[in-house]
Design a protein around this motif. Structure first.
Motif, short mmCIF file in Angstrom:
data_model
loop_
_atom_site.label_atom_id
_atom_site.label_comp_id
_atom_site.label_asym_id
_atom_site.label_seq_id
_atom_site.Cartn_x
_atom_site.Cartn_y
_atom_site.Cartn_z
N LEU A 266 6.82 -24.56 4.64
CA LEU A 266 7.61 -24.53 5.87
C LEU A 266 8.11 -23.12 6.12
O LEU A 266 8.71 -22.51 5.24
CB LEU A 266 8.80 -25.50 5.76
N CYS A 270 6.26 -22.95 11.78
CA CYS A 270 5.99 -24.40 11.77
C CYS A 270 6.80 -25.08 12.88
O CYS A 270 7.84 -24.59 13.32
CB CYS A 270 6.34 -25.01 10.43
N THR A 289 1.44 -26.33 11.19
CA THR A 289 1.61 -25.03 10.53
C THR A 289 0.61 -24.06 11.13
O THR A 289 -0.22 -24.41 11.99
CB THR A 289 1.41 -25.17 9.01
N SER A 290 0.62 -22.84 10.64
CA SER A 290 -0.34 -21.84 11.15
C SER A 290 -1.76 -22.17 10.70
O SER A 290 -2.73 -21.74 11.32
CB SER A 290 0.05 -20.44 10.65
#
Length: 587
Positions: A266, A270, A289-290
């Motif tokens: 995290l 996010c 998330t990325s």
């Protein structure tokens, strides 16, 4: 909650514990000791001069909490330095003072928690309680704390039973006090069948998670539970045990956490989003998330909201560089409660406003109906008044026409009546003579009726006398009978002598019975006489009725027309009192 507010909660318990009389005031000597101990546990340099100066013995009476606050703020709380003291020692000091007076565990050792666990629950209560005095914990926070303890023991909390208990328990200021909360936990109602060691371990785990993390040593807080997760490659759904930490969301095969299946880092890139229901799953959300997107499904909407809120808070804490997750979660829950209360208040206000509008609408409708009814009544009254005036006019016109015709007829009939009056007067004179003769005969019939009534009275008197004699004879007979019975009882031993007397009495009794028979015969004869007198009376009444019919026939007007009737009535008016007097005398 800042450090000062956190310390004040524990000091408030210590101050109220020293208030033995519950008057809101504490003696100066006790406050000196409390202040000295606070100096020690908070690692503040002692200032005995200020202590003695503030609590001089020449001051009047004990000190209230408002009187103690200036000294507490100036010489103690303003000098506290974060990280310079052990918070647990400070809490133990305040707990020791307040528990001695207020905490009452089971004397038989049946309490669900130990004294040390009660202290940790007290600390948890202070952390989750509202920032209002007296300190209480709202039902939502009570449920939150009990759920965390039950989750640490892998036990599910019975929310319905908790709601029932909270609805029955008297709550001041909208929540439970710490002593009510400890009594509820010690009762074992929600922890039945669980050993004290397991409860102690769960309390310790929650204490370390919430309190120590909320402190200043950078320990990790955790939110955990089962969720369904969609796979990345196989795209199937699997149930996993998730655990949220401030910087990572990990998931395992089961709650034992022996086999870790993965983790989600995290950071501030996010985000969490709500997804619509699909693939037979409901209450879905995802963590983006990325690198990838993780899809998950909760058991209900409430659990989904709790997870979304916790993950968003952890992401925000990472972005803001903050340390305490539970402090932020608590603030979020409080804001949600305030929003619910505001929505509830707004809804109630809207409901009240709608109710008032409805009442106003009903009132206006009623007024409109009343106006319509009044208008209808006015129209009806106007129509009735118009009809009444029309009828009066027509009736007056008819009356005038009738009076005109009657006046013309009266002039024509007056002349004819004058001719008839003389002939009618002659006939009336003859009728007067007949009535006088009839009156004499009626007087004779009346005398006969009076005589018949006198005869009837004489017969009735004789009948009454015979009845009295019969009653007297009957009394004598009863007396003889009583004497006979008396003789029978008295002469049982002299049977032969009494037999003779009994025969004599029987003879007397027979003679009395004969006399009674004679009296009865006389009575029958008198009854016959009475019946004969009644027949005579009925005959006289018949004669009177006959003469009344004859007299009424003779009194009927002879001549034609209504006018002769009035004249005949005037002529025989003098005979009415005589006839009325006769009828009354006959009756």
């Amino acid at each position: 909650m800042d450090l000062r507010a956190e310390l004040l909660k524990s000091i408030w318990y210590a101050f109220t514990a020293l208030d033995v009389e519950k008057s809101g005031k504490v003696s100066k000597s006790q406050l000196k000791v409390l202040s000295h101990n606070l100096y020690t546990v908070l690692c503040i340099p002692h200032d005995p001069v200020a202590l003695e100066e503030h609590f001089r013995d020449d001051d009047d009476g004990p000190v209230s909490s408002q009187g103690y606050m200036p000294y507490l703020n100036k010489y103690i709380l303003d000098k506290v330095e974060e990280g310079a003291f052990v918070k647990e020692n400070f809490d133990e000091l305040c707990w020791t003072l307040t528990a001695k007076k207020n905490y009452k565990p089971d004397q038989n050792g049946n309490s669900a928690v130990s004294h040390q666990d009660a202290f940790k629950l007290w600390c948890l209560f202070n952390f989750l309680s509202e920032d209002k005095y007296p300190l209480v914990m709202v039902p939502d926070e009570v449920e939150y704390l009990l759920k965390k303890i039950c989750t640490a023991m892998n036990v599910e909390l019975n929310s319905c039973e908790l709601d029932d208990y909270l609805s029955q328990e008297p709550q001041g200021q909208g929540g439970l006090t710490v002593w009510q909360f400890l009594d509820m936990v010690n009762s074992g109602r929600f922890l039945r069948g669980i050993k004290q060691e397991a409860i102690s371990m769960a309390v310790e785990e929650v204490y370390q998670e919430v309190i120590q993390d909320h402190g200043f040593d950078l320990r990790v807080s955790r939110v955990q539970g089962y969720l369904w997760k969609k796979g990345q490659l196989r795209r199937n759904w699997s149930e996993r045990w998730f655990m949220l930490k401030p910087c990572v969301l990990s998931y395992y095969m089961s709650e034992e956490r022996k086999e870790k299946k993965g983790s989600i880092a995290l950071d501030k890139q996010c985000c969490v989003e709500v997804l619509p229901d699909r693939d037979g799953k409901r209450c879905m959300f995802c963590v983006k998330t990325s690198a990838r997107t993780y899809e998950m499904s909760a058991s209900d909407t409430r659990q989904r909201q709790e997870w979304i809120l916790a993950i968003q808070t952890a992401i925000r804490l990472q972005a803001e560089g903050k340390k305490s997750l539970h402090k932020d979660l608590k603030q979020k829950r409080r804001e949600q409660r305030e929003q619910r209360e505001q929505r509830k208040a707004a809804k109630e206000e809207e409901t009240q406003r709608l109710k008032q509008l409805q009442e106003e609408k009903e009132r206006k409708l009623q007024e409109l109906e009343l106006l319509k009814e009044a208008q209808r009544q006015a129209e009806i009254l106007l129509q009735e008044e118009e009809q009444r005036r029309r009828q009066q006019h027509e009736e007056m016109q008819r009356t005038l026409e009738i009076q005109l015709r009657e006046a013309e007829q009266a002039r024509a009939s007056m002349q004819a009546e004058m001719i008839l009056k003389e002939a009618e007067a002659e006939r009336q004179r003859k009728r007067i003579l007949e009535l006088e003769d009839m009156q004499e005969r009626l007087q004779e019939a009346l005398q006969q009726e009076v005589k018949a009534r006198q005869d009837e009275e004489a017969v009735r008197y004789a009948q009454a006398r015979l009845l009295a004699e019969e009653e007297e004879k009957l009394k004598q007979l009863m007396k003889l009978k009583d004497e006979q019975e008396e003789y029978i009882i008295r002469t049982q031993q002299e049977k032969q002598v009494l037999k003779q007397e009994m025969e004599n009495k029987n003879k007397c009794l027979e003679e009395a019975q004969k006399q009674l028979e004679e009296v009865r015969v006389n009575r029958q004869r008198v009854d016959q006489d009475v019946m004969a007198a009644q027949r005579k009376l009925r005959q006289a009444s018949t004669n009177v009725k006959h003469w009344n019919v004859q007299m009424n026939r003779l009194m009927h007007p002879i001549g034609p027309g209504d006018k002769r009737t009035n004249v005949s009535g005037g002529v025989f008016a003098g005979y009415q009192p005589i006839l009325s007097q006769r009828d009354s005398s006959l009756k």
